[in-house]
Structures are given as structure tokens and as C-alpha cells.
Design a protein around this motif. Structure first.
Motif, PDB file in Angstrom:
ATOM      1  N   TYR A   1       0.962  -1.158   0.086  1.00 42.74           N
ATOM      2  CA  TYR A   1      -0.089   0.299  -0.085  1.00 42.74           C
ATOM      3  C   TYR A   1       0.846   1.201  -0.020  1.00 42.74           C
ATOM      4  N   ARG A   2       1.890   1.085   0.857  1.00 40.02           N
ATOM      5  CA  ARG A   2       2.615   2.462   0.845  1.00 40.02           C
ATOM      6  C   ARG A   2       3.566   2.595  -0.502  1.00 40.02           C
ATOM      7  N   HIS A   3       3.751   1.640  -1.379  1.00 41.41           N
ATOM      8  CA  HIS A   3       4.279   1.859  -2.602  1.00 41.41           C
ATOM      9  C   HIS A   3       3.381   2.138  -3.772  1.00 41.41           C
ATOM     10  N   LEU A   4       2.271   1.643  -3.764  1.00 44.40           N
ATOM     11  CA  LEU A   4       1.186   1.641  -5.018  1.00 44.40           C
ATOM     12  C   LEU A   4      -0.105   2.314  -4.543  1.00 44.40           C
ATOM     13  N   ASP A   5      -0.328   2.545  -3.384  1.00 46.29           N
ATOM     14  CA  ASP A   5      -1.502   3.329  -3.144  1.00 46.29           C
ATOM     15  C   ASP A   5      -2.806   2.756  -3.719  1.00 46.29           C
ATOM     16  N   ASP A   6      -2.987   1.397  -3.662  1.00 50.60           N
ATOM     17  CA  ASP A   6      -4.198   0.841  -4.399  1.00 50.60           C
ATOM     18  C   ASP A   6      -5.233   0.676  -2.877  1.00 50.60           C
ATOM     19  N   LYS A   7      -6.033   2.015  -3.028  1.00 51.45           N
ATOM     20  CA  LYS A   7      -7.111   1.955  -2.091  1.00 51.45           C
ATOM     21  C   LYS A   7      -8.152   1.005  -2.138  1.00 51.45           C
ATOM     22  N   ALA A   8      -8.611   0.844  -3.260  1.00 49.24           N
ATOM     23  CA  ALA A   8      -9.567  -0.356  -3.507  1.00 49.24           C
ATOM     24  C   ALA A   8      -9.206  -1.790  -3.020  1.00 49.24           C
ATOM     25  N   TYR A   9      -7.919  -2.136  -3.473  1.00 46.58           N
ATOM     26  CA  TYR A   9      -7.278  -3.499  -2.858  1.00 46.58           C
ATOM     27  C   TYR A   9      -7.226  -3.492  -1.513  1.00 46.58           C
ATOM     28  N   LEU A  10      -6.792  -2.424  -0.838  1.00 43.12           N
ATOM     29  CA  LEU A  10      -6.765  -2.350   0.594  1.00 43.12           C
ATOM     30  C   LEU A  10      -8.115  -2.386   1.237  1.00 43.12           C
ATOM     31  N   GLU A  11      -9.101  -1.987   0.733  1.00 45.57           N
ATOM     32  CA  GLU A  11     -10.547  -2.130   1.336  1.00 45.57           C
ATOM     33  C   GLU A  11     -10.933  -3.360   1.127  1.00 45.57           C
ATOM     34  N   SER A  12     -10.585  -3.971   0.051  1.00 44.64           N
ATOM     35  CA  SER A  12     -11.031  -5.643  -0.311  1.00 44.64           C
ATOM     36  C   SER A  12     -10.568  -6.414   0.737  1.00 44.64           C
TER      37      SER A  12
ATOM     38  N   ALA B   1       3.568  -6.645  13.074  1.00 45.16           N
ATOM     39  CA  ALA B   1       2.589  -6.754  12.272  1.00 45.16           C
ATOM     40  C   ALA B   1       1.314  -6.117  12.887  1.00 45.16           C
ATOM     41  N   VAL B   2       1.263  -5.784  14.281  1.00 41.20           N
ATOM     42  CA  VAL B   2      -0.104  -5.320  14.654  1.00 41.20           C
ATOM     43  C   VAL B   2       0.176  -3.718  14.539  1.00 41.20           C
ATOM     44  N   LYS B   3       1.496  -3.184  14.644  1.00 44.41           N
ATOM     45  CA  LYS B   3       1.937  -1.743  14.526  1.00 44.41           C
ATOM     46  C   LYS B   3       1.568  -1.479  12.782  1.00 44.41           C
ATOM     47  N   GLU B   4       1.835  -2.403  12.011  1.00 40.92           N
ATOM     48  CA  GLU B   4       1.478  -2.031  10.561  1.00 40.92           C
ATOM     49  C   GLU B   4       0.158  -2.146  10.425  1.00 40.92           C
ATOM     50  N   ALA B   5      -0.607  -3.005  10.924  1.00 38.79           N
ATOM     51  CA  ALA B   5      -2.179  -3.212  10.930  1.00 38.79           C
ATOM     52  C   ALA B   5      -2.799  -1.819  11.182  1.00 38.79           C
ATOM     53  N   VAL B   6      -2.455  -1.170  12.427  1.00 39.28           N
ATOM     54  CA  VAL B   6      -2.823  -0.082  13.034  1.00 39.28           C
ATOM     55  C   VAL B   6      -2.862   1.052  11.989  1.00 39.28           C
ATOM     56  N   PHE B   7      -1.619   1.171  11.242  1.00 41.38           N
ATOM     57  CA  PHE B   7      -1.224   2.110  10.043  1.00 41.38           C
ATOM     58  C   PHE B   7      -2.365   2.062   9.056  1.00 41.38           C
ATOM     59  N   LEU B   8      -2.624   0.687   8.616  1.00 44.40           N
ATOM     60  CA  LEU B   8      -3.713   0.405   7.580  1.00 44.40           C
ATOM     61  C   LEU B   8      -4.901   0.754   7.960  1.00 44.40           C
ATOM     62  N   LEU B   9      -5.338   0.549   9.056  1.00 50.62           N
ATOM     63  CA  LEU B   9      -6.623   0.619   9.681  1.00 50.62           C
ATOM     64  C   LEU B   9      -7.016   2.258   9.782  1.00 50.62           C
ATOM     65  N   ARG B  10      -6.075   2.999   9.980  1.00 46.53           N
ATOM     66  CA  ARG B  10      -6.041   4.454  10.070  1.00 46.53           C
ATOM     67  C   ARG B  10      -6.322   5.048   8.491  1.00 46.53           C
ATOM     68  N   GLU B  11      -5.408   4.404   7.668  1.00 47.17           N
ATOM     69  CA  GLU B  11      -5.650   4.816   6.191  1.00 47.17           C
ATOM     70  C   GLU B  11      -6.906   4.456   5.772  1.00 47.17           C
ATOM     71  N   LEU B  12      -7.619   3.341   6.476  1.00 50.72           N
ATOM     72  CA  LEU B  12      -8.830   2.905   6.012  1.00 50.72           C
ATOM     73  C   LEU B  12     -10.242   3.767   6.561  1.00 50.72           C
ATOM     74  N   GLY B  13      -9.822   4.615   7.575  1.00 47.69           N
ATOM     75  CA  GLY B  13     -10.703   5.271   8.200  1.00 47.69           C
ATOM     76  C   GLY B  13     -11.189   4.674   9.422  1.00 47.69           C
ATOM     77  N   ASP B  14     -10.689   3.438   9.662  1.00 47.83           N
ATOM     78  CA  ASP B  14     -11.494   2.616  10.714  1.00 47.83           C
ATOM     79  C   ASP B  14     -10.729   2.886  12.023  1.00 47.83           C
ATOM     80  N   GLU B  15     -11.089   4.035  12.723  1.00 48.80           N
ATOM     81  CA  GLU B  15     -10.285   4.424  13.949  1.00 48.80           C
ATOM     82  C   GLU B  15     -10.589   3.753  15.138  1.00 48.80           C
ATOM     83  N   PRO B  16     -11.971   3.185  15.378  1.00 47.30           N
ATOM     84  CA  PRO B  16     -12.209   2.178  16.417  1.00 47.30           C
ATOM     85  C   PRO B  16     -11.209   1.269  16.486  1.00 47.30           C
ATOM     86  N   ASN B  17     -11.348   0.319  15.398  1.00 44.36           N
ATOM     87  CA  ASN B  17     -10.253  -0.753  15.279  1.00 44.36           C
ATOM     88  C   ASN B  17      -8.781  -0.472  15.502  1.00 44.36           C
TER      89      ASN B  17
END
Length: 796
Positions: free
Chosen positions: A465-476, A532-548
Motif C-alpha cells: 500500500y505504501r508503494h502503490l496506493d491501491d486503496k480499493a485493494y486495501l479496502e477489499s 505486524a500489529v503496528k503495521e495493521a494500525v497504520f492500515l486501519l487508520r488509512e481505511l478510516g477505521d479509527e475504532p479498530n
């Protein structure tokens, strides 16, 4: 088959001129330069990159050629493959008429028993001397058992260990009537009596899981006696004919006398071969390649063998074939065995090189040619692993392994910026772990059955995600990310440490005590979980899922604290071995004083000839990253030179699955070891092209050239070159917004940096020195933040 060979040979006129085929058109013959015996277009002659990739600089076809192949059976199994597992497969079907002739073709990895309409009709033969009986497809005449109307096939299949699958094809009057696929039903439990009968109700059984079409997956085209072509090469792979470079008569391995080769050659039986003994010729294609050896000859009975080294092809060929086109594999060498009654043979031989068409968008160069060559060798290694999916290796295992992909995927990001094959492979790996469950449900196992590989999947998703910025794939992947995190939570004990509650394979590295469920492997796995958990937190914030994001950030802090409380030694390090200390740094758990203690103790010192402290090329990736994070980039540069650089000096054209600079160099392939120095899988079994060994390529780009993405698709990034003892470094890093170009060189006692930042990106630039001028304007700053543009920066 002869048409395939003819087409291959028509494409080559000689070693230095080659016709390049593009889909939809045929390019003219172009003049080329020869590099390492392989032709490259003259337009790239000025660059002269030290890569032996024969596809470098070639035009990428505009559209893929669809593979033309009739439907065939699929390898099928239950939702997950387990060791010592028996499954029961059924397929009811109807025939319009009673067939005049019906043949059931069936095999299973590792063995099967087959039934037609309740009658046992065949099984895997028993042979205590043969460990791969699944290769032998059984052709069973079942004509007398079939009838017009309802029928049923039932298969009891057993897997001893490793990959598992069953393959079935029923031909009625020479036409396929039933093929194994996901319309079959499967049970992992011993079924009720009568389960092989037509009348049995299998409606409650789940659908079988598709493991790939015949000719694909870990089985490839190795099965024998299959009634249909096994060429499962997808349309997005392309063919390039490569002529041989050298040849020699087979004799003593140390006494091979090499001669220049062409694609059209004649050989005479050596005088020392008397009587009617078979004789052999060894062919060298000059570098590791992927694909199939093709020959044209009027001599019957010729056998083609393949090997990644001259020792392998002479002593124990990886594949053998009497076909005019050999099996799809990886090789550098081929052996041509000629029946003894033949005094002379004339043949044409080429390598049908199969490759995934991508462009080298990234580049790297520096004042040390060895490091530059290491960068391109790693890139080429990974390119060869980009086949039907991104495999660990094109010779063996030819499978998706997430730990391997975590290393090779970062190289792909930095060199090729590929999206299609990366996302396809990532998705398949995660789906396999899910075992047919919805993404919101818990996985049935860790990715590849290894906890650390589940963490690699999360970290690899963040890298991509950091390299390619494919938000649709990340959301999937959002639901799959959450369910994997919850599955990982179940492995943690009350103290907040990884406890392997799922009973998985706790693998970290092929090194004593790191290849199985031990205290050291658990500690390293625990530290990787923090990352892994730190990276997951980064991804969840990028997805706008602040509660998780908030929820898992808290869990990450607890894991970090538990690691500090239980895994730190009295001297401030995380133990005596490189692996756990490297992961402590890479995960962000280790503090600066702890990092200093590791280096003061010499934990990351030079390699020694001590098998108890070996680090594989795979885990060397994390050692390199740890050295950089700890501020010891020069140590990392030295490590690359002494380990991967020595591999190149030893003649490697791709990086090996495992390596030790101290191992015996005579017939080196026979001495390579892995699996904690298990001699049962040592030697030629080891791959000489393995994606997990390519870490130095991304290390040189991200840590020495110093370009790293910090936001989606380099929206934000850092450019912090670290020269160490190098005089200059330059390179290109591909991004979705355009290329980042960097060149830094020593200028007197200071540094001169020229950098181009593409539109839409913001870069934070730092140098080991104070920044004194930017585009001629005086400044005095430790760092600089810039938008798109080209900048000349001086540091003093």
C-alpha cells in the motif's frame, strides 16, 4: 509439439540477432549487444546495467495472449491440507448412453483408492522404493461398470505431508465426461457406509477446494500418463528463445572442457566411450533461466536432463525427459544423453525462456561495482520467481510462501512496481488461510500454516500500500485483516507473549533452534507479531477505521511491554543470536540503549564458520534492516559485500536459497544445506534461485540510496541517503506519481545531492551533514521538506 519447436527455432537466427515478438505485431530484427552471452537491445547499450536478465529493455507486450487449452481436471482437496490426512471425494453424474469404452484417469498426492458405482476399481500402487507415486496416473478401464443414467465416482485420498490434491478425469468414448473440480463434494470425516454408492446423499458435504488445473501448482507437469496436454502456462507469461552459450562432453566434473555453442550443433561420440554405452553432452545457457529446453533432432531416444549447476545436471538432474520439449522448470544447464548405438547426432537446442513481462522501472548504481551487481542480481532473482504467481523459487517449491514474498515483494515494489501479480498472490495466500470461511470469520490456519507468515502478510500488505496506493485493494482486504488479527490474538498467553495455542509450525529461519517450536523461535515470532500489529494500525487508520485502529494500537502497546518484560537479557540484548536481536530492532521493540548493547557485544559481527550461529539469506534481510535502523548502515554494506557479494564472486547469477561463504566450493551445490543442516534435504535439493534471498536489493534502494515511502503511494516519503564508505550512489525509485531520482556524491568534506520529486509527492530530505544550500540558496537546517521539483542540495 513439433509446431511449438518450429516456432521457437524460427525466432532465432543466431546468438547475436534475435526477432522479438510482440502480441499483435512482430518487431523487426534489431541489432544487439551481447552481455554475459545474452542479447540486449542496442538502445540500452549506454546504460550497460550489470544484469543478465535477457528481457531487460525489451518492449512489454500491450496485451497478453490467452492460453488456448481445452478444459481439464483440477487438483482438488478439502479446505485445508494437513499432514497424515484422509479425505473422501464424490461426484455423481449422468450419462446419456452406456459408453463403448470408458477410462478413469486418477492420481492423488500422496495416494488414493477409487470406486465406481460402489465398486473398488483401483488404487495407488505400492512401491517402497518410490517416494513420489502420485506422479504415476492410473488409467483404469471402467467400461463394464458404467451405465446410461445415474453414476458416481468416489475417491478416498490420503496425504502423508506437504501439498495435497486429487486429480480425476473420466473419458467416455474418448471424450471427457467428468473432471475433478469444485462441483465435487468432500468430507474430512469418515463417511457412513455406502458412501461410494450412486444413491448416497452427499448434499451436506462441502464443495471441494480448487488447488489448480492439471499441470499447475506444486505438481506442475511432472505427472505421467495424463491423457491431455499439461502446459498450464498462463497467457500473461511470455516466451523468449535463448540459445546456449557453451557446451562440453560429460566426463569428470573437474575436467569439463567448454566450447562456444550455437543453437545448431553436431556432436560425435567421444573416443573414450566404448561399445554401445550412452554418452552425454552438457549445455550451458550462461545464466539461470526459467522455462523449457527444446531440441530438434532426428535421433530417437535422446534424454534431456536439467540442473541449476553443472554438478546437479551431471550427478542428479532435477528433471529428465524424452520429449522434444522438456518440463517447465528453472535451470542453467542441460544434459543431452544420446543412446550408445549413435556415433553422431545433429541437433538444434534452445531454451524457451518463460517470463513475466515487466519493466525495470527502478535502478541502482554506486561507486562499488560489486554492490551494483548485487542489486541487479537480486532483482533478476525475483523476476524469475514471478511466474504463474510469485513463487518462492522457479525450480522448487514453485509455491506461494508469504515469508518469501515479504522479502521478494519489497524488491518488486522497488524495482518493478508490479500490481497485478503482487495482489493476486497476496489474495490467494490469505484466502488459503481462510479455508473457505467468509472473510469476517476466523481463518482456519495461519498463512502457510506459519504464524510468522501471517505477520508477513500484514506487513507485506502495508509495504504494498505504501508503494502503490491501491486503496480499493486495501479496502477489499479490510475484513481479512481484522479476522487475521483476531486469530493472532488467540495465540497470545496471559503474560502477553506468543504461546502457539494453535499448534502451528513456529518457523523463523533455517538455523538451529529457529526452524521449529523452540524458545528462540517463539521469541522471534513474538517480536514479529509486534511489528505486524503496528503495521495493521497504520492500515486501519488509512481505511478510516479509527475504532479498530485504537483497539489494536492498545494491544500493540501491551505486546511491546510484554516483550520488554520477558524477552530482554540481563545485558540489555535479546539473546546471543542475530535473529531475535534483528527482529527486536525491526519490530521497533528494542530501545536505543538495547541496540547499542547488541553492537557492543558483537552480536552483528562478521560471519563465522559456526553452524550453530548461521543466518540464512532469508533472515539476512531482517539483519540488514536492523543494522540500518540501529544506525549501522556501513555494517550492512559490509555484510552485503561479504555474503551476497561473495555469492556473486563465486559465480551466482541468481541468489541461492541458502549459502555459507565457508562451505566447500568444489561442486558447491552438493554441499548447500538448509532445514537446520538436515542432510536428507541438503545439496542439489536446494534452489539456486530463491526470492527470499534478494533482500540486499531493497536494502540498497531504501537504506543506502535512502528512499522510503511513509504514506500511500509515496504521497509522503523520506530521502535520507547513507553513503558509508561509498563515493557516490544514484538510483531511481518508481512510484504511482512518477519516478523519484536521486544522486548523492562526496564533494570535498561535504555531500552534493540532486533529487527529483514527482508531482503529488512530498519528501522529507535529510543528510548525515547539515544542509547548507538548496538550489544555490543558503540555508542551515538538519532537514528539508519539499514538494515536486528538482533540487540540488549541498551538505557540509
Amino acid at each position: 509439439m513439433d509446431g511449438i519447436i518450429t516456432n521457437i527455432f524460427l525466432e532465432v537466427s543466431n546468438k547475436n540477432k534475435m526477432t522479438v515478438h510482440r502480441i499483435g505485431s512482430v518487431a523487426p530484427v534489431i541489432s544487439c549487444l551481447t552481455l554475459f552471452g545474452v542479447s540486449l537491445p542496442s538502445a540500452f547499450a549506454q546504460e550497460k546495467p550489470p544484469t543478465i536478465d535477457p528481457t531487460y529493455g525489451r518492449p512489454i507486450p500491450k496485451q497478453a495472449m490467452e492460453a488456448k487449452r481445452a478444459p481439464d481436471a483440477r487438483w482438488i482437496w478439502a479446505s485445508q491440507a494437513l499432514n497424515n490426512q484422509t479425505v473422501y471425494l464424490r461426484r455423481g453424474f449422468s450419462l446419456g448412453v452406456t459408453p463403448a469404452k470408458a477410462i478413469l484417469y486418477v492420481t492423488a498426492d500422496d495416494r488414493f483408492t477409487a470406486y465406481i458405482n460402489g465398486r473398488r476399481v483401483g488404487a495407488t500402487p505400492t512401491d517402497s522404493n518410490e517416494g513420489e507415486l502420485w506422479k504415476r496416473v492410473q488409467a483404469i478401464d471402467v467400461t463394464s461398470l458404467l451405465k446410461a443414467g445415474a453414476n458416481a465416482i468416489a475417491i478416498e485420498a490420503h496425504n502423508d505431508g506437504g501439498p495435497a490434491g486429487a486429480l480425476v478425469r473420466l473419458e467416455s468414448d474418448a471424450k471427457p465426461a467428468v473432471l475433478s473440480d469444485t462441483t465435487w463434494r468432500v468430507s474430512e470425516k469418515s463417511p457412513d457406509a455406502g458412501w461410494t454408492n450412486v444413491s448416497f446423499d452427499d448434499g451436506s458435504w462441502p464443495a471441494a477446494t480448487d488447488e489448480g488445473v492439471a499441470g499447475s501448482g506444486p505438481w506442475g507437469d511432472a505427472v505421467e500418463n495424463w491423457p491431455a496436454p499439461l502446459d498450464a502456462i498462463p497467457g500473461y507469461l511470455f516466451h523468449l528463445p535463448i540459445p546456449p552459450v557453451k557446451w562440453a562432453y560429460a566426463g569428470d566434473l573437474d575436467g569439463l572442457v567448454w566450447h562456444d555453442a550455437t543453437s545448431n550443433m553436431s556432436f560425435y561420440r567421444p573416443a573414450e566411450i566404448s561399445g554401445n554405452k550412452d554418452w552425454r553432452v552438457i549445455i550451458d545457457f550462461g545464466q539461470e533461466l526459467t522455462g523449457r529446453v527444446a531440441i530438434k533432432s532426428g535421433t530417437k531416444g535422446i534424454v534431456i536432463g536439467t540442473g541449476e549447476s553443472s554438478g546437479e545436471v551431471m550427478m542428479k538432474p532435477w528433471t529428465k525427459s524424452e520429449s522434444a520439449v522438456g518440463p517447465y522448470t528453472a535451470l542453467r544447464y542441460a544434459s543431452i544423453t544420446v543412446p550408445g548405438q549413435n556415433q553422431h547426432v545433429s541437433l538444434k537446442i534452445l531454451m524457451d525462456h518463460l517470463y513475466y513481462p515487466v519493466r525495470y522501472r527502478g535502478s541502482f548504481d554506486c561507486s562499488d561495482p560489486l554492490l551494483t551487481k548485487v542489486w541487479y542480481t537480486g532483482a533478476y532473482t525475483v523476476h524469475l520467481c514471478m511466474q504463474q504467481d510469485i513463487w518462492d523459487a522457479p525450480k522448487r517449491d514453485r509455491q506461494r510462501w508469504m515469508g518469501d514474498l515479504h522479502v521478494s515483494g519489497e524488491v518488486i515494489n522497488d524495482v518493478f512496481a508490479d500490481q497485478f501479480l503482487m495482489e493476486q498472490t497476496m489474495s490467494k495466500l490469505r484466502q488459503e488461510a481462510q479455508g473457505g470461511q467468509p472473510a469476517t470469520g476466523l481463518p482456519t490456519q495461519h498463512v502457510n500454516g506459519i504464524p510468522g507468515y501471517s505477520y508477513s502478510w500484514i506487513a507485506g500488505l502495508a509495504d504494498l500500500y505504501r508503494h502503490l496506493d491501491d486503496k480499493a485493494y486495501l479496502e477489499s482486504q479490510h475484513d481479512a485483516l481484522i479476522s487475521m488479527l483476531e486469530f493472532c490474538r488467540q495465540d497470545v498467553d496471559d503474560e502477553g507473549l506468543f504461546a502457539n495455542k494453535h499448534g502451528a509450525w513456529v518457523y523463523s529461519d533455517w538455523s538451529p533452534e529457529f526452524g521449529n517450536d523452540s524458545a528462540l523461535s517463539r521469541a522471534t515470532t513474538d517480536l514479529f507479531l509486534v511489528k505486524a500489529v503496528k503495521e495493521a494500525v497504520f492500515l486501519l487508520r488509512e481505511l478510516g477505521d479509527e475504532p479498530n485502529a485504537t483497539k489494536y494500537a492498545k494491544w500493540g502497546e501491551q505486546l511491546d511491554q510484554a516483550a520488554q518484560a520477558h524477552l530482554v537479557s540481563s545485558d540489555g540484548t535479546f539473546g546471543e543470536r542475530k535473529q531475535e536481536n534483528a527482529m527486536a530492532i525491526y519490530s521497533g521493540v528494542a530501545t536505543r540503549p538495547q541496540m547499542a548493547a547488541m553492537f557492543e557485544r558483537g552480536i552483528f559481527g562478521a560471519e563465522t564458520h559456526d553452524p550453530e550461529f548461521v543466518v540464512s539469506p532469508y533472515y539476512g534481510n531482517y539483519v540488514l534492516r536492523a543494522m540500518f535502523i540501529a544506525g549501522h548502515t556501513q555494517d550492512g554494506i559490509d555484510y552485503v559485500r561479504s555474503f551476497w557479494g561473495q555469492m556473486v564472486k563465486d559465480g551466482a547469477t541468481t541468489f541461492y536459497e541458502t549459502y555459507d561463504p565457508f562451505w566447500n566450493k568444489h561442486n558447491f551445490h552438493a554441499h548447500l544445506q538448509w532445514d537446520e543442516h538436515n542432510n536428507d534435504v541438503a545439496g542439489y535439493h536446494v534452489s539456486l534461485c530463491h526470492g527470499w534471498s534478494a533482500g540486499p536489493t531493497s536494502f540498497l534502494t531504501e537504506c543506502v540510496l535512502g528512499v522510503q515511502s511513509t504514506g500511500a503511494g509515496f504521497k509522503t516519503c523520506t530521502i535520507s541517503p547513507t553513503l558509508g564508505d561509498l563515493k557516490w550512489v544514484s538510483g531511481v525509485v518508481p512510484t504511482p506519481r512518477g519516478d523519484i531520482r536521486v544522486r548523492v556524491e562526496r564533494q570535498g568534506t561535504g555531500l552534493k545531492l540532486k533529487v527529483t520529486v514527482p508531482k503529488g509527492a512530498t519528501a522529507k530530505i535529510t543528510l548525515p551533514t547539515t544542509i547548507s544550500k538548496v538550489n544555490g540558496k543558503q540555508t542551515d537546517s538538519p532537514s528539508l521538506e519539499v514538494g515536486s521539483g528538482t533540487y540540488t542540495i549541498l551538505g557540509s
